[in-house]
Design a protein around this motif. Sequence first.
Motif, PDB file in Angstrom:
ATOM      1  N   VAL A 127     -55.473  58.780   5.051  1.00  0.00           N
ATOM      2  CA  VAL A 127     -55.630  58.933   6.503  1.00  0.00           C
ATOM      3  C   VAL A 127     -54.754  57.923   7.235  1.00  0.00           C
ATOM      4  O   VAL A 127     -54.065  58.258   8.213  1.00  0.00           O
ATOM      5  CB  VAL A 127     -57.116  58.775   6.911  1.00  0.00           C
ATOM      6  CG1 VAL A 127     -57.264  58.781   8.423  1.00  0.00           C
ATOM      7  CG2 VAL A 127     -57.957  59.889   6.313  1.00  0.00           C
ATOM      8  N   GLN A 128     -54.749  56.671   6.753  1.00  0.00           N
ATOM      9  CA  GLN A 128     -53.925  55.635   7.384  1.00  0.00           C
ATOM     10  C   GLN A 128     -52.442  55.961   7.280  1.00  0.00           C
ATOM     11  O   GLN A 128     -51.684  55.787   8.246  1.00  0.00           O
ATOM     12  CB  GLN A 128     -54.218  54.277   6.733  1.00  0.00           C
ATOM     13  CG  GLN A 128     -55.576  53.712   7.115  1.00  0.00           C
ATOM     14  CD  GLN A 128     -55.947  52.484   6.311  1.00  0.00           C
ATOM     15  OE1 GLN A 128     -55.378  52.235   5.239  1.00  0.00           O
ATOM     16  NE2 GLN A 128     -56.916  51.720   6.798  1.00  0.00           N
ATOM     17  N   GLU A 129     -52.026  56.467   6.116  1.00  0.00           N
ATOM     18  CA  GLU A 129     -50.620  56.856   5.940  1.00  0.00           C
ATOM     19  C   GLU A 129     -50.241  57.989   6.890  1.00  0.00           C
ATOM     20  O   GLU A 129     -49.143  58.000   7.452  1.00  0.00           O
ATOM     21  CB  GLU A 129     -50.371  57.294   4.498  1.00  0.00           C
ATOM     22  CG  GLU A 129     -50.335  56.142   3.507  1.00  0.00           C
ATOM     23  CD  GLU A 129     -50.305  56.619   2.064  1.00  0.00           C
ATOM     24  OE1 GLU A 129     -50.265  57.850   1.837  1.00  0.00           O
ATOM     25  OE2 GLU A 129     -50.332  55.758   1.163  1.00  0.00           O
ATOM     26  N   ARG A 130     -51.156  58.919   7.073  1.00  0.00           N
ATOM     27  CA  ARG A 130     -50.898  60.045   7.978  1.00  0.00           C
ATOM     28  C   ARG A 130     -50.739  59.562   9.419  1.00  0.00           C
ATOM     29  O   ARG A 130     -49.855  60.016  10.149  1.00  0.00           O
ATOM     30  CB  ARG A 130     -52.062  61.035   7.865  1.00  0.00           C
ATOM     31  CG  ARG A 130     -51.862  62.326   8.618  1.00  0.00           C
ATOM     32  CD  ARG A 130     -50.856  63.197   7.939  1.00  0.00           C
ATOM     33  NE  ARG A 130     -50.699  64.456   8.629  1.00  0.00           N
ATOM     34  CZ  ARG A 130     -49.727  65.308   8.410  1.00  0.00           C
ATOM     35  NH1 ARG A 130     -48.812  65.047   7.497  1.00  0.00           N
ATOM     36  NH2 ARG A 130     -49.639  66.427   9.068  1.00  0.00           N
ATOM     37  N   PHE A 131     -51.601  58.622   9.842  1.00  0.00           N
ATOM     38  CA  PHE A 131     -51.486  58.053  11.187  1.00  0.00           C
ATOM     39  C   PHE A 131     -50.140  57.357  11.371  1.00  0.00           C
ATOM     40  O   PHE A 131     -49.487  57.488  12.415  1.00  0.00           O
ATOM     41  CB  PHE A 131     -52.632  57.067  11.450  1.00  0.00           C
ATOM     42  CG  PHE A 131     -53.889  57.723  11.958  1.00  0.00           C
ATOM     43  CD1 PHE A 131     -53.855  58.582  13.040  1.00  0.00           C
ATOM     44  CD2 PHE A 131     -55.111  57.473  11.361  1.00  0.00           C
ATOM     45  CE1 PHE A 131     -55.011  59.185  13.515  1.00  0.00           C
ATOM     46  CE2 PHE A 131     -56.273  58.076  11.823  1.00  0.00           C
ATOM     47  CZ  PHE A 131     -56.216  58.937  12.892  1.00  0.00           C
ATOM     48  N   GLU A 132     -49.714  56.594  10.364  1.00  0.00           N
ATOM     49  CA  GLU A 132     -48.427  55.895  10.433  1.00  0.00           C
ATOM     50  C   GLU A 132     -47.279  56.898  10.578  1.00  0.00           C
ATOM     51  O   GLU A 132     -46.361  56.692  11.371  1.00  0.00           O
ATOM     52  CB  GLU A 132     -48.214  55.037   9.174  1.00  0.00           C
ATOM     53  CG  GLU A 132     -49.105  53.808   9.105  1.00  0.00           C
ATOM     54  CD  GLU A 132     -48.863  52.833  10.253  1.00  0.00           C
ATOM     55  OE1 GLU A 132     -47.694  52.649  10.646  1.00  0.00           O
ATOM     56  OE2 GLU A 132     -49.850  52.277  10.774  1.00  0.00           O
ATOM     57  N   LEU A 133     -47.349  57.971   9.800  1.00  0.00           N
ATOM     58  CA  LEU A 133     -46.307  59.001   9.857  1.00  0.00           C
ATOM     59  C   LEU A 133     -46.238  59.630  11.244  1.00  0.00           C
ATOM     60  O   LEU A 133     -45.147  59.823  11.806  1.00  0.00           O
ATOM     61  CB  LEU A 133     -46.605  60.078   8.801  1.00  0.00           C
ATOM     62  CG  LEU A 133     -45.634  61.245   8.713  1.00  0.00           C
ATOM     63  CD1 LEU A 133     -44.312  60.783   8.107  1.00  0.00           C
ATOM     64  CD2 LEU A 133     -46.212  62.371   7.887  1.00  0.00           C
ATOM     65  N   LEU A 134     -47.414  59.939  11.820  1.00  0.00           N
ATOM     66  CA  LEU A 134     -47.443  60.538  13.158  1.00  0.00           C
ATOM     67  C   LEU A 134     -46.927  59.574  14.227  1.00  0.00           C
ATOM     68  O   LEU A 134     -46.255  59.983  15.174  1.00  0.00           O
ATOM     69  CB  LEU A 134     -48.868  60.996  13.497  1.00  0.00           C
ATOM     70  CG  LEU A 134     -49.391  62.192  12.688  1.00  0.00           C
ATOM     71  CD1 LEU A 134     -50.868  62.407  12.944  1.00  0.00           C
ATOM     72  CD2 LEU A 134     -48.620  63.450  13.003  1.00  0.00           C
ATOM     73  N   LYS A 135     -47.228  58.272  14.073  1.00  0.00           N
ATOM     74  CA  LYS A 135     -46.718  57.271  15.027  1.00  0.00           C
ATOM     75  C   LYS A 135     -45.201  57.205  14.975  1.00  0.00           C
ATOM     76  O   LYS A 135     -44.522  57.154  16.005  1.00  0.00           O
ATOM     77  CB  LYS A 135     -47.304  55.894  14.694  1.00  0.00           C
ATOM     78  CG  LYS A 135     -48.697  55.671  15.232  1.00  0.00           C
ATOM     79  CD  LYS A 135     -49.166  54.281  14.881  1.00  0.00           C
ATOM     80  CE  LYS A 135     -50.639  54.100  15.215  1.00  0.00           C
ATOM     81  NZ  LYS A 135     -51.144  52.793  14.757  1.00  0.00           N
ATOM     82  N   LYS A 136     -44.649  57.218  13.749  1.00  0.00           N
ATOM     83  CA  LYS A 136     -43.190  57.166  13.597  1.00  0.00           C
ATOM     84  C   LYS A 136     -42.540  58.405  14.204  1.00  0.00           C
ATOM     85  O   LYS A 136     -41.506  58.311  14.875  1.00  0.00           O
ATOM     86  CB  LYS A 136     -42.816  57.075  12.109  1.00  0.00           C
ATOM     87  CG  LYS A 136     -43.065  55.704  11.511  1.00  0.00           C
ATOM     88  CD  LYS A 136     -42.750  55.721  10.036  1.00  0.00           C
ATOM     89  CE  LYS A 136     -43.129  54.387   9.393  1.00  0.00           C
ATOM     90  NZ  LYS A 136     -42.994  54.409   7.934  1.00  0.00           N
ATOM     91  N   ARG A 137     -43.158  59.548  13.976  1.00  0.00           N
ATOM     92  CA  ARG A 137     -42.617  60.791  14.529  1.00  0.00           C
ATOM     93  C   ARG A 137     -42.621  60.753  16.050  1.00  0.00           C
ATOM     94  O   ARG A 137     -41.688  61.181  16.708  1.00  0.00           O
ATOM     95  CB  ARG A 137     -43.452  61.971  14.018  1.00  0.00           C
ATOM     96  CG  ARG A 137     -42.786  63.313  14.273  1.00  0.00           C
ATOM     97  CD  ARG A 137     -43.653  64.456  13.810  1.00  0.00           C
ATOM     98  NE  ARG A 137     -43.846  64.479  12.373  1.00  0.00           N
ATOM     99  CZ  ARG A 137     -44.689  65.281  11.749  1.00  0.00           C
ATOM    100  NH1 ARG A 137     -45.445  66.110  12.453  1.00  0.00           N
ATOM    101  NH2 ARG A 137     -44.805  65.262  10.443  1.00  0.00           N
ATOM    102  N   LYS A 138     -43.692  60.208  16.626  1.00  0.00           N
ATOM    103  CA  LYS A 138     -43.798  60.100  18.084  1.00  0.00           C
ATOM    104  C   LYS A 138     -42.731  59.161  18.634  1.00  0.00           C
ATOM    105  O   LYS A 138     -42.128  59.424  19.675  1.00  0.00           O
ATOM    106  CB  LYS A 138     -45.192  59.592  18.456  1.00  0.00           C
ATOM    107  CG  LYS A 138     -45.508  59.691  19.933  1.00  0.00           C
ATOM    108  CD  LYS A 138     -46.929  59.258  20.196  1.00  0.00           C
ATOM    109  CE  LYS A 138     -47.237  59.308  21.684  1.00  0.00           C
ATOM    110  NZ  LYS A 138     -48.590  58.838  21.977  1.00  0.00           N
ATOM    111  N   ASP A 139     -42.470  58.061  17.910  1.00  0.00           N
ATOM    112  CA  ASP A 139     -41.447  57.103  18.351  1.00  0.00           C
ATOM    113  C   ASP A 139     -40.050  57.716  18.289  1.00  0.00           C
ATOM    114  O   ASP A 139     -39.207  57.457  19.158  1.00  0.00           O
ATOM    115  CB  ASP A 139     -41.496  55.835  17.484  1.00  0.00           C
ATOM    116  CG  ASP A 139     -42.782  55.035  17.732  1.00  0.00           C
ATOM    117  OD1 ASP A 139     -43.402  55.243  18.790  1.00  0.00           O
ATOM    118  OD2 ASP A 139     -43.161  54.224  16.858  1.00  0.00           O
TER     119      ASP A 139
END
Length: 203
Positions: A127-139
Amino acid sequence: MSQSSNHAVGVDNTFRRKFDPEEYIERAREREQKEAEGRSKSKSKGPLVQRKPLKHRDYEVDLESRLGKTQVVTPIAPLSQQAGYYCSVCECVVKDSANYLDHINGKKHQRALGMSMRAERASLQQVQERFELLKKRKDTVGFTEQDLDERILKQQQEEEERKRQRRERKKEKKKEKAAEEETEIDPDVAAMMGFGGFRSSKK
């Protein structure tokens, strides 16, 4: 012998069949036992299959490649060339896209792929890895509130411009129509008929 005595001596038709409850209870027990044996046999026909949990599709579902195209269908054509959406896993044809999506997401298709209908439970790390991936995509997309406001303003301006152009086209059409009506009436014909035009006589 009188007529009344004949009626009394007649055939005994008041016999009713009597059921033995014990006999039918025994029959019911035997039937239940046979059904239980049949169920246990059907369950133990083969080894248990360990199915994989559900996962995301790694391919794009093609629903639009044949949209709007004409196809000649013959009854002797193979399933893959018939009208509709062909599923190569289940070897069946589904007539429309909604039912095709229901089919490929359904239990029968997923079981044919070797999957159960249960999703794998995600761990905290996943779940934490998925959140990190989504944050990077948003950036990487880089949308800010200011960008969003600018886009909304731009869309509003474009919409106003389209409305203005529409109004101008309507005005031009009205002018053209009025000009056509004026040219259609010949002044000599109008004078012969006793009127000088369609203008109002009020002053």
